[in-house]
Design an enzyme around this catalytic site. Structure first.
Site, PDB file in Angstrom:
ATOM      1  N   GLY A   1       0.818  -1.201   0.000  1.00  0.00           N
ATOM      2  CA  GLY A   1       0.000   0.000   0.000  1.00  0.00           C
ATOM      3  C   GLY A   1       0.849   1.246   0.000  1.00  0.00           C
TER       4      GLY A   1
ATOM      5  N   SER B   1      -4.628   2.508 -18.078  1.00  0.00           N
ATOM      6  CA  SER B   1      -5.976   2.722 -17.541  1.00  0.00           C
ATOM      7  C   SER B   1      -6.601   4.032 -17.972  1.00  0.00           C
ATOM      8  CB  SER B   1      -5.928   2.668 -16.009  1.00  0.00           C
ATOM      9  OG  SER B   1      -5.113   3.702 -15.503  1.00  0.00           O
TER      10      SER B   1
ATOM     11  N   LYS C   1      -8.804   4.262  -6.625  1.00  0.00           N
ATOM     12  CA  LYS C   1      -9.329   5.239  -7.571  1.00  0.00           C
ATOM     13  C   LYS C   1     -10.662   5.811  -7.090  1.00  0.00           C
ATOM     14  CE  LYS C   1      -7.043   3.125 -11.560  1.00  0.00           C
ATOM     15  NZ  LYS C   1      -7.191   2.383 -12.825  1.00  0.00           N
TER      16      LYS C   1
END
Length: 851
Positions: free
Chosen positions: A373, A758, A801
Site C-alpha cells: 500500500g 488505464s 481510484k
C-alpha cells in the site's frame, strides 16, 4: 681567546633567538637593536677544543658551535662539505665579573666590537630604613626556604645547588644582590625576559622579588613532576601486586586441584547452555559434539580456536525447540489490534484466521504475509501490534537498498569477521523459534555483483523449504517454519514474480477523509499532545483496595475488556486548549490529500509544538516573532485560525476545473500510483491546419502528446486516437474535424512521470468532446483501457481510484464491466453518494459521458 684562557669578553642576550622565525644564522648581529642593553662582563677560565660536535661535552662547559665562515685553529680554511660532516666546537668555562651596559655596536664582525660601560658594585647598606631592611630580610629567607624546598623535591636541582654553593664569590647569604643572582641562576625553565629582568634590576628588593618568582615556578614544576612520578609508581606497584597475587592464586588452586583449564570451562559453559533447550535436532547435536571435541584439542592461541569458538557461540545461542506461548483467544487479539489501528479489516481478519487455525490444530505454523500500500498507511506499525496480539516476539529488519546476499544467508566461516545472516540473528535476539519477523521495504531490494537478495529470500519465504533453512555460517539445517513473516511494500510490481508467488498479499488502500479525521481524533492528536507536553495519559490501573482483593481471589480470571486510554490536560495548560474537528477536516481536505496519514501527523505535531511554545512564552513573558505568537483570543485551533499554525492551504480547490461543464476536450480520469489513487485530467486542444504557398492545407491527422508519459501510456494515446476517429465516423459521418485539425493532448503536472494502461477511455472521450464540440460534466470521472476495436478492458486499483474520486467530489464514475467484482468488495461508505456505471465497449461510455 686565541691564547686558550685569560681573555675577557661581553655576554649579551639576543632579543630574538627564535630560529623558527626564519633566522638562518642567529649568531650574526646587524646592530645594537638586536641585543639587550644590559649584559655581563666575563673572563675565560678554560677553553677546550673538540674535533666533532657530537662528542660528549664536559658537564660544566657550555658548547659553542663555530661559524662556517670561521677559520680552523691552525689557520687553514675548512672545506664546506667537511664542515657539514665534521663541525669543530669549543667548550668555554667562564667567570662572570660584573654587569655592563651596551652603549653602541662599533663593528658587527665577527667578532662583534662594542662600546660598553661597567656597573659600579652595588652595595646594600643596612640601617637606613628599618622597614625596608625587614622586607629584604624576609625576602632573603623566603628565597633560601624555597631553594631548600625545591632541592628536597628535585635531585637535579639539589645537585646544581651543591655545585654552585662552594663559589663563595657568587653566593653570599648576607648580600641580597648576590643571593638574587644565585637564585636566578638556578632557574632552568625560566623565560628569557624574566631572567633578563633580574639582570637589569638595580633595586635589591625588586631583584629579590623577580628571582623569587623564578624559584616559585621551579617549585611548582617540581611538585608537578613529583605528583606524576608518584602516580606512575603507584600504578606500577598496583599492577605488580595484582600480577603476583594472581600468580599465587593460580598456584594455590592448582595445588588443591580447584583450577580447571580455560578450554574445560568454556566447554562446560556450552554444555550447560545446551541443557536448557528442550529439543536439539540430532544432526545439530552431532555437529556440536564434533566441534566441542575439536575445541578441546586446539591450542588457545591458534586462529582455528577462535573460529571454532565463534561457531559454537552461535550454535549454542540458537534457541533450539524454544517457543513462546501463543495467544489463541480471538477476542483478546481483536482488542489489541483495534486499540492501535483504525480500519485495516483485511489484515486483522487474516490474523484472526491464523489464530483460529492454530487453536483448532493445536499447533501453529508460519505464514508469509505481504502488506502492500501507499506510504503512511500503517503497514510497519501494525506488524508490532500483530506480534503483541499473537503473544510472539517481534523482530524487524529493512531490506531497502540491500544488495548483499550475506545479509540474509550469512558469510562463510572462512572469512575474517564472518557472522550469520539476519534470520539467525533474529532467532538469537528473540530467544524463540516462532517470532514475528517484519521484512520492511521488500520491493526496494538491490541487485549487484554481490548477489541477488531476492533470490536468497526464496528459501526463507517458501513454506516448503524454510523448515530446513541453511545459513552459510551455520551450514546446518535450521527450522524456521514456525516464524510468521510479514513484508511491506509500496509497489508489488517491483517484487520479483517467484518471490511474490510465495506471499499472501494484502492490499492496503489509502484513507478517505472521514477515516483520516477519525484516525486523527483517536490516535494522532492525543499522541502528539502527549509528546508535546500538553496532555498526560492517566493510568487505567488506579483501582480501590477492594478491587485489588477481588483480583487476588480470582487470579486465573483474565480480563478481556479493552479500556480506552484516558487523557487530561497537563498542568499550566489552559483548559480551553483543544484542536477542533473543523481544524482536522481542513487539514485533511486542504493540506494532506495523500493516501496515508504520515503528513497529517506532521502537521498536527507542528500545531502542538507551536501551542507548547506559546504557552511557555506567555508564562515566562518572553517575546515571540509575529509568526509564532498567538494571533487569536482563544486557545482553540479551528478551521478559521488553522492557517496561523500551519500556513496557507496547499490546495485551494477540490478539482483543477471547478466550473460545470468542463471546457471542450477536457475529461477527468482516475489513476493508481504507489502513493495511492489520484484524479488527473486529460486535456486536448485542436490546431487548425494552415495553407501552404500553393494554397493547399498543410499537416492534419497528427497527434502530439506531452506530460512526461511512459511508453505504455504513449501507446494508449495512439490507440485512443484511432478509436476516436473511428467512433466519430460512426457518430457524425460528415464531421471532418480530425482531417483538418492537428490534436495536442496533454496530461497536467508535467513534472510527474505517468504510465499505465488505464486512461484509454478517458483519452477517447476527451478527443471526441473536442471533435463534437460538446463538454463533459465536471463531476464525472472514468477509468479503463480501450482496445483497438473499442472494447473496454479491466484495470486494477479500483478502491484507490474510488477514494481519489471521493476526495475530488466526483458524483459519477464509469468503470469497466469486468471491474464489477472489485466494486462489490468496496465498503459501503465508499459507494454512498456516487453513481457507478459499467461499460463493456466504448459505446456505453459515450452514452454516459455525452447523454
Amino acid at each position: 681567546m686565541s691564547g686558550g684562557s685569560g681573555g675577557y669578553f661581553g655576554l649579551f642576550l639576543r632579543k630574538d633567538t627564535d630560529v623558527s622565525k626564519g633566522l638562518e644564522k642567529p649568531e650574526i648581529i646587524t646592530g645594537a637593536s638586536d641585543l639587550y642593553s644590559v649584559g655581563t662582563f666575563a673572563q675565560i677560565q678554560r677553553m677546550t677544543k673538540t674535533p666533532y660536535g657530537d662528542e660528549d661535552e664536559d658537564d660544566d662547559a657550555h658548547p659553542i658551535i663555530s661559524n662556517e665562515n670561521e677559520h680552523d685553529m691552525d689557520g687553514s680554511n675548512t672545506d664546506h662539505d667537511n664542515l657539514h660532516k665534521e663541525k669543530p666546537s669549543a667548550s668555554l668555562l667562564i667567570m662572570p665579573h660584573r654587569r655592563i651596559n651596551l652603549l653602541s655596536v662599533d663593528d658587527v664582525g665577527p667578532p662583534v666590537d662594542v662600546t660598553v660601560s661597567h656597573w659600579e658594585k652595588l652595595q646594600y647598606v643596612k640601617g637606613e630604613d628599618s622597614s625596608r631592611d625587614d622586607t629584604i630580610r624576609a625576602l632573603c629567607q623566603e628565597v633560601l626556604s624555597t631553594i631548600r624546598e625545591v632541592a628536597q623535591m628535585n635531585a637535579l636541582f639539589k645537585e646544581q645547588v651543591v655545585n654552585l654553593v662552594p663559589s663563595s664569590h657568587f653566593f653570599d647569604m648576607n648580600d641580597p644582590y648576590r643571593l638574587a643572582d644565585f637564585a636566578a641562576s638556578l632557574s632552568s625553565g625560566g623565560d628569557i625576559e624574566d631572567l633578563q629582568a633580574v639582570l637589569e634590576e638595580k633595586d635589591p628588593e625588586f631583584r629579590l622579588h623577580k628571582a623569587l618568582v623564578l624559584l616559585s615556578k621551579e617549585r611548582e614544576v617540581s611538585k608537578l613532576q613529583k605528583e606524576i612520578s608518584a602516580k606512575v609508581e603507584e600504578k606500577m606497584t598496583e599492577a605488580q601486586r595484582k600480577y603476583f597475587l594472581t600468580e599465587q592464586l593460580k598456584s594455590i588452586k592448582k595445588e588443591l586441584g580447584m583450577e580447571k583449564d580455560d578450554k574445560d570451562t568454556l566447554i562446560e559453559k556450552y554444555r550447560k547452555k545446551l541443557s536448557e533447550y528442550p529439543s536439539i535436532p540430532e544432526d545439530i547435536n552431532e555437529i556440536i559434539e564434533s566441534e566441542l571435541d575439536k575445541l578441546s584439542t586446539l591450542e588457545r592461541n591458534s586462529s582455528e580456536f577462535n573460529v571454532t569458538r565463534s561457531y559454537l557461540d552461535w550454535l549454542t545461542n540458537i534457541p533450539w525447540g524454544v517457543t513462546t506461548e501463543e495467544n489463541f483467544n480471538i477476542s483478546d487479539a481483536r482488542l489489541v489490534l483495534d486499540s492501535d489501528h483504525y480500519g485495516m479489516d483485511e489484515v486483522k481478519e487474516t490474523i484472526l484466521q491464523f489464530i483460529a487455525v492454530g487453536k483448532l490444530k493445536g499447533s501453529v505454523q508460519g505464514k508469509i504475509l505481504c502488506l502492500a500500500g501507499p506510504p503512511g498507511t500503517g503497514k510497519t506499525s501494525i506488524a508490532e501490534s500483530v506480534a503483541e496480539a499473537l503473544g510472539r516476539k517481534f523482530f524487524r529488519f529493512s531490506v531497502g537498498g540491500m544488495s548483499d546476499v550475506s545479509e540474509i544467508k550469512g558469510h562463510r566461516r572462512t572469512y575474517v569477521g564472518a557472522m550469520p545472516g539476519k534470520i539467525i540473528q533474529c532467532l538469537k535476539s528473540t530467544e524463540s523459534t516462532n517470532p514475528l519477523v517484519l521484512i520492511d521495504e521488500i520491493d526496494k531490494l538491490g541487485n549487484d555483483f554481490r548477489g541477488d537478495p531476492a533470490s536468497s529470500l526464496l528459501e526463507v519465504l517458501d513454506p516448503g523449504q524454510n523448515s530446513t533453512f541453511r545459513d552459510h555460517f551455520i551450514d546446518a539445517p535450521v527450522d524456521i517454519s514456525k516464524v510468521l513473516f510479514m513484508c511491506t511494500a509500496n509497489d508489488i510490481g517491483r517484487i520479483p514474480g517467484p518471490l511474490l508467488d510465495r506471499m499472501e498479499v494484502i492490499r492496503l488502500s489509502g484513507y478517505d477523509v472521514p477515516e483520516k479525521i477519525k484516525i486523527a481524533e483517536k490516535y494522532l492528536v492525543p499522541k502528539s499532545m502527549v509528546n508535546s507536553g500538553l496532555m498526560v495519559k492517566e493510568s487505567p490501573e488506579e483501582e480501590k483496595s477492594d478491587d485489588n482483593d477481588a483480583e487476588k481471589e480470582e487470579p486465573d480470571t483474565k480480563k478481556s475488556e479493552f479500556t480506552e486510554p484516558v487523557y487530561r490536560l497537563a498542568d499550566k495548560v489552559p483548559e480551553s486548549l483543544s484542536i477542533k474537528g473543523s481544524a482536522l477536516e481542513s487539514l485533511v481536505r486542504w493540506y494532506c490529500r495523500e493516501a496515508g496519514v504520515r503528513n497529517l501527523a506532521k502537521k498536527i505535531d507542528k500545531i502542538t509544538g507551536l501551542l507548547s511554545l506559546q504557552i511557555v512564552a506567555e508564562e515566562e513573558g518572553a517575546k515571540l516573532t509575529e509568526k509564532s505568537s498567538r494571533q487569536s483570543d482563544t486557545w482553540e485551533v479551528s478551521a478559521e485560525n488553522l492557517h496561523h499554525y500551519v500556513g496557507q492551504p496547499i490546495f485551494t480547490s477540490d478539482r483543477l476545473y471547478e466550473k460545470d461543464p468542463l471546457p471542450h476536450g477536457v475529461v477527468m480520469g482516475l489513476a493508481w500510483t504507489s502513493m495511492g489513487g489520484t484524479a488527473l485530467y486529460i486535456e486536448t486542444q485542436g490546431i487548425k491546419r494552415g495553407l501552404d504557398h500553393e494554397g493547399k492545407l498543410r499537416g492534419g491527422g497528427t497527434l502530439k502528446v506531452t506530460g512526461q508519459l511512459g511508453d505504455v501510456m504513449k501507446e494508449s494515446t495512439q490507440i485512443a486516437y484511432t478509436v476516436a476517429r473511428a467512433r466519430l465516423a460512426d457518430i457524425a459521418p460528415d464531421n471532418t474535424f480530425f482531417d483538418v485539425t492537428d490534436i495536442h493532448m496533454h496530461v497536467p503536472e508535467g513534472a510527474t512521470p505517468k504510465d499505465g494502461p488505464s486512461a484509454g477511455v478517458t483519452m477517447v472521450t476527451a478527443m471526441l468532446s473536442l471533435a463534437l464540440d460538446r463538454p463533459i460534466k465536471s463531476d464525472l470521472a472514468m477509468t479503463g483501457e480501450v482496445s483497438l476495436t473499442g472494447k473496454v478492458l479491466a484495470v486494477g486499483g479500483i478502491k484507490e481510484k474510488v477514494m481519489a474520486a471521493r476526495r475530488s467530489g466526483i458524483k459519477t464514475i464509469i468503470l469497466p464491466e469486468d471491474c464489477r467484482r472489485d466494486f462489490n468488495e468496496l465498503p459501503d461508505y465508499l459507494k454512498d453518494g456516487i453513481d457507478f456505471n459499467y461499460a463493456t465497449d466504448y459505446s456505453s461510455v459515450f452514452d454516459v459521458a455525452f447523454g
